[in-house]
Design an enzyme around this catalytic site. Sequence first.
Site, PDB file in Angstrom:
ATOM      1  N   GLY A 238      54.093 -21.329  56.747  1.00 35.66           N
ATOM      2  CA  GLY A 238      52.849 -22.211  57.216  1.00 35.66           C
ATOM      3  C   GLY A 238      53.178 -23.139  58.337  1.00 35.66           C
ATOM      4  N   LYS A 264      55.312 -23.902  75.140  1.00 39.67           N
ATOM      5  CA  LYS A 264      55.534 -25.203  74.784  1.00 39.67           C
ATOM      6  C   LYS A 264      54.581 -26.033  75.362  1.00 39.67           C
ATOM      7  CE  LYS A 264      59.742 -25.093  76.291  1.00 39.67           C
ATOM      8  NZ  LYS A 264      61.098 -25.472  76.590  1.00 39.67           N
ATOM      9  N   HIS A 290      64.869 -21.808  64.012  1.00 41.83           N
ATOM     10  CA  HIS A 290      64.633 -22.287  62.740  1.00 41.83           C
ATOM     11  C   HIS A 290      66.139 -23.149  62.071  1.00 41.83           C
ATOM     12  CE1 HIS A 290      60.913 -20.362  61.950  1.00 41.83           C
ATOM     13  NE2 HIS A 290      61.561 -19.449  62.538  1.00 41.83           N
ATOM     14  N   SER A 333      56.195 -12.851  51.831  1.00 41.79           N
ATOM     15  CA  SER A 333      55.832 -12.930  53.326  1.00 41.79           C
ATOM     16  C   SER A 333      57.028 -12.607  54.101  1.00 41.79           C
ATOM     17  CB  SER A 333      55.167 -14.609  53.737  1.00 41.79           C
ATOM     18  OG  SER A 333      54.853 -14.354  54.819  1.00 41.79           O
TER      19      SER A 333
END
Length: 612
Positions: A238, A264, A290, A333
């Site tokens: 999330g 952005k 990430h 997920s």
Amino acid sequence: MALPAFAARALGPPLQPEQGAPARTTCPRRHSRVEAELAASRPGSVAASVRAGPPRGVSLGFNSPPLQDKPPKAFSSLAGALRAPLFALLPRGRRRRMHDLRRRWDLGSLCRALLTRGLAAVGHSLKHVLSAIFSKIFGPLASVGNMDEKSNKLLLALVMLFLFAVIVLQYVCPGTECQLLRLQAFSSPVPDPYRSEDESSARFVPRYNFSRGDLLRKVDFDIKGDDLIVFLHIQKTGGTTFGRHLVRNIQLEQPCECRVGQKKCTCHRPGKRETWLFSRFSTGWSCGLHADWTELTSCVPAVVDGKRDARLRPSRNFHYITILRDPVSRYLSEWRHVQRGATWKASLHVCDGRPPTSEELPSCYTGDDWSGCPLKEFMDCPYNLANNRQVRMLSDLTLVGCYNLSVMPEKQRNKVLLESAKSNLKHMAFFGLTEFQRKTQYLFEKTFNMNFISPFTQYNTTRASSVEINEEIQKRIEGLNFLDMELYSYAKDLFLQRYQFMRQKEHQDARRKRQEQRKFLKGRFLQTHFQSQSQGQSQSQSPGQNLSQNPNPNPNQNLTQNLSHNLTPSSNPNSTQRENRGSQKQGSGQGQGDSGTSNGTNDYIGSVETWR
């Protein structure tokens, strides 16, 4: 001077069709002179029954009857006023082509007629509606016949008012994010918007013992200074939704500028061209896709202050935040996301200054992606980074030799990773849980003293929840993510304890504030009463007479008597009688007078609070 032929025919009576000819109707349109003469030469024809109009530049005679469907002048002027700005909005090339078409086909009259007839139809309908409303209110005085001229003027005023309202609305709310929401956020807040959250949550029993410093999270974030919030985004937790809240939904003196079509947003400090947020939607993936805790802690300072000299770099405070999720739901997920073609190949996995080799971090698939992968194949891969992803991304990988599994035994490696992840999570400025959106919002607002404009939404239906698995598969997923299961249990306990602690502290502060207001009101009342009493005594009596009448004056007794007579009807009459009897006794001491003063003042304060 003789009239032209078309004018004579226009002023004369219309020709009647021949006897026995069928009655036919035609749509009235503009005829040329040739068409009019041809129509006049054929008596009894259909064209003869239609009155021919004059050519361009020649007006009708003053005796010619007006058209029955001619719109009011107000609508004609309004159509002319609206046609020019609408035509000016077209591009230059389009306007040139429209001019050519207008000269060739004379489309101006058609557009003018359509616009005027449309406005006339709207006007007539509104006129009947207004007449019905006025007839209900004012009776037979508001008839349609008497409202023709007034209704046209009223309709014009309503249309202009509507256009003005549209312009104002477009100015105030230029985009999808209306500025009225920001004005609403600056208004008075709801008394306690999280009371329903407290009532709906089940009773929580703590498992871990945390100190007051671990539970009390209050960050003195200076957005105008050099502090920086760093968002550690773990896949499928999330984080995308929370990242959008940070750049679009947070109440700031200078909000982030998010333009349509750009991924952005520009989040500058007030009065500076520096960012206060390091995240996907503000700076992009500057440290890799990430990036984990190991990458961010070594990359963010170099990215933010890389162009400056080391001696000129400011002393910044880096406040790390993240979002966690239930490991089973997060794992499912991620599997569904990989099924759709996600690979995260752009992730760098830099540790100790270098990325891992292909032997240290093998791939689970051959080809461009792993799309269409079944769940069993996804779980069978021993190198799948989805296993215990949250622990790996929150721990310091340099403590275990990065991705080199031969540095220490697996059991010891897992223990070091778990303890490192717990320690980093506990010392982070803030972390939230996907399963508790409203509590996450509350803790962030209390931690950074920054409020959101609109409340978070708890989505109970996700892609992971739509996957039906049996108990055996769930047990296997929990086994593959046993470190994440332990970390999530620890994080959930700490998260809920922080929430309860902050709520209790908020209630205590509110109670203390009410007590301070009560003391202030009590002192203000006593001070005002003593001043008024002393002024009244000095004006009415001399000092000698005052001493002769009352050799032992006690101002508290007089205050008690005055309070007993001036209290509101909600005061207790029994206490008033007791105060009167106590004031009439001789030889009463100072303590009795103080007691009466306290009782009367408390009754007064209670009556004031009851009235409020």
